[in-house]
Enzyme design. Structure first.
Site, PDB file in Angstrom:
ATOM      1  N   PHE A   1      27.306  20.811  23.617  1.00 24.44           N
ATOM      2  CA  PHE A   1      26.305  21.769  23.138  1.00 24.44           C
ATOM      3  C   PHE A   1      25.150  21.796  24.128  1.00 24.44           C
ATOM      4  CE2 PHE A   1      22.724  23.502  20.928  1.00 24.44           C
ATOM      5  CZ  PHE A   1      23.275  24.564  20.225  1.00 24.44           C
TER       6      PHE A   1
ATOM      7  N   ASP B   1      22.727  16.615  30.361  1.00 23.03           N
ATOM      8  CA  ASP B   1      21.900  17.224  29.326  1.00 23.03           C
ATOM      9  C   ASP B   1      21.412  16.086  28.435  1.00 23.03           C
ATOM     10  OD1 ASP B   1      20.932  18.312  26.981  1.00 23.03           O
ATOM     11  OD2 ASP B   1      22.379  19.950  26.920  1.00 23.03           O
TER      12      ASP B   1
ATOM     13  N   LYS C   1      13.454  18.578  23.096  1.00 20.10           N
ATOM     14  CA  LYS C   1      13.322  17.902  21.794  1.00 20.10           C
ATOM     15  C   LYS C   1      12.201  16.868  21.718  1.00 20.10           C
ATOM     16  CE  LYS C   1      18.032  18.659  20.089  1.00 20.10           C
ATOM     17  NZ  LYS C   1      17.851  19.395  18.846  1.00 20.10           N
TER      18      LYS C   1
HETATM   19  N1  PMP Z   1      21.250  20.506  24.519  1.00 23.27           N
HETATM   20  C1  PMP Z   1      21.521  19.625  23.546  1.00 23.27           C
HETATM   21  C2  PMP Z   1      22.310  18.400  23.875  1.00 23.27           C
HETATM   22  C3  PMP Z   1      21.067  19.847  22.238  1.00 23.27           C
HETATM   23  O1  PMP Z   1      21.356  18.975  21.264  1.00 23.27           O
HETATM   24  C4  PMP Z   1      20.307  21.004  21.971  1.00 23.27           C
HETATM   25  C5  PMP Z   1      19.775  21.315  20.572  1.00 23.27           C
HETATM   26  N2  PMP Z   1      20.522  20.847  19.532  1.00 23.27           N
HETATM   27  C6  PMP Z   1      20.046  21.898  23.026  1.00 23.27           C
HETATM   28  C7  PMP Z   1      20.517  21.611  24.281  1.00 23.27           C
HETATM   29  C8  PMP Z   1      19.244  23.152  22.804  1.00 23.27           C
HETATM   30  O2  PMP Z   1      17.910  22.874  22.669  1.00 23.27           O
HETATM   31  P1  PMP Z   1      16.895  24.001  22.133  1.00 23.27           P
HETATM   32  O3  PMP Z   1      17.262  24.278  20.711  1.00 23.27           O
HETATM   33  O4  PMP Z   1      15.545  23.393  22.309  1.00 23.27           O
HETATM   34  O5  PMP Z   1      17.092  25.202  22.990  1.00 23.27           O
END
Ligand code: PMP
Length: 405
Positions: free
Chosen positions: A138, A223, A252
């Protein structure tokens, strides 16, 4: 306004993109939140790995208040003091040497993907644009971030997607080796797949992928949006593996509750962009970076990675003990305070039961209960949550037995 009024207004005026609980949260403190009707909840999800330092950490609140009186926003056409301080702090505590700031995880991953392609075009000329990511990964919801995301459910109906992405099974080194072509410029991976069901990368996989990147001249990009900032028991997830990525992304937990994202890169990769090649109006603004300095200081000063490691172990042990008495628990896994418990049935009733008892938990991939509490959560709150989860399993199992399931 009370819960009902806020919900009704939301249904009328806010786009219907989320499956929301029928209440509005209006206050938070530490590991607790309160709704508009005054009900109190133990938050075992931290805004999905956002409030690593707990809700409204005093240092973060103070930094925001102080900065708000000085300057809220200027522009990246000028230098911004808290932005450069935060960049130094992040690079001092990581393998990175330079940082680009933006506003979310998706935007950070977009930035990393653009960096990889620009880096390859400058280094190798055109033609190396392909990025390999993992199935069940994700990476966010903007069009290219959701293209990078290895789950079709997020992509359906949004085609055509960004060209140049390839997906391989996670933790499968052979598949990764086979996927690399002369067009490949980078590999993008989560050190632990959170949304994908709480699966950590194996050490052999991580060292193997690092070696592949070196052999083929690719950028290794992590990521760390969910795994970063102490969540997994180390300040950054990659530290578990004794290897360093060329690029990693944060969001986050970085702002202690305020939106901010970052692309962190080291060495040659960090020198990729020239003026005008990438930008974000609000990226690294004074307010968000002042909050992030306070949040990161709290994480470091209060030894939150260590807290996450110890409390994560504590929860895991308690879950493993539960597994002995509840045959519905199939697996317990995770790193630090990113804990997954896989059930033999849908985990939603466990979530619903906990909510009725005033505890917010989360589920991923239908059958996995995911706990991502604040890293400074007191043990007594952890005990409270585990007792209620245990109770819920008992009630659900008895109900199923009664129904002959
Ligand atoms: N990468 C990862 C690993 C995530 O868990 C998330 C959000 N769950 C995101 C990217 C996306 O982040 P945002 O909602 O701040 O765009």
């Amino acid at each position: 306004m009370n819960n009902e009024t806020i919900m009704k207004m939301g249904q009328e005026y806010v786009m219907n993109t989320y499956l929301r609980q029928p209440f509005a949260l209006v206050r938070g403190q530490g590991s607790y939140v309160w709704d508009a009707d005054g009900n109190k909840y133990l938050d075992m999800v931290s805004g999905i790995a956002v409030n690593n330092v707990g809700h409204c950490h005093p240092k973060v609140v103070e930094a925001i208040q102080k900065q708000a009186q000085e300057l809220l926003h200027c522009s990246n056409l000028y230098w911004i003091e808290p932005q450069v301080q935060l960049a130094k702090m992040i690079t001092d505590h990581s393998c990175g040497t330079k940082v680009f700031f933006c506003n979310s995880g998706a935007e950070a991953n977009e930035g990393a993907i653009k960096l990889a392609r620009k880096w390859a075009s400058k280094k190798y000329g055109s033609g190396r644009y392909e990025i390999i990511t993992a199935l069940h990964s994700f990476h966010g919801r903007t069009l290219t971030a959701l293209t990078a995301t290895g789950q079709e459910k997020y992509q359906k109906g949004f085609e055509p997607l960004t060209p140049g992405f390839k997906y391989v099974p996670y933790n499968d080194l052979e598949a990764m080796t086979m996927a690399i072509t002369p067009q490949t410029c980078a590999i993008l991976l989560e050190p632990l797949q959170g949304e994908g069901g709480v699966y950590a990368a194996t050490p052999e996989y991580m060292t193997g992928v690092k070696k592949l990147c070196e052999e083929h001249g690719l950028l290794l990009m992590f990521d760390e949006v969910q795994t970063g900032l102490g969540r997994t028991g180390k300040l950054f997830g990659y530290e578990h593996y004794g290897i360093e990525p060329d690029v990693f992304t944060l969001a986050k937990g970085l702002g202690g509750g305020v939106p901010i994202g970052a692309v962190v890169a080291k060495g040659e990769a960090a020198e990729t962009f020239s003026p005008g090649e990438h930008a974000s109006t609000f990226g690294g603004n004074p307010l968000a970076t002042a909050a992030a300095i306070a949040a990161l200081s709290a994480i470091i000063d209060e030894k939150m990675p260590q807290q996450a490691f110890e409390k994560g172990q504590y929860i895991t042990e308690k879950f493993l003990a539960l597994k002995e008495v509840h045959s519905c628990i199939q697996d317990v896994r995770g790193l630090g305070l990113l804990v997954g418990m896989e059930l033999s049935f849908e985990a939603k009733p466990v979530q619903d039961y906990c909510l009725k008892k005033g505890i917010i938990i989360n589920t991923v991939q239908n059958k996995v209960v995911r706990l991502v509490p604040p890293l400074n959560i007191p043990y007594e709150d952890i005990d409270k949550c585990i007792a209620v989860i245990a109770e819920s399993l008992k009630v659900i199992e008895e109900g199923r037995a009664w129904k002959g399931q």
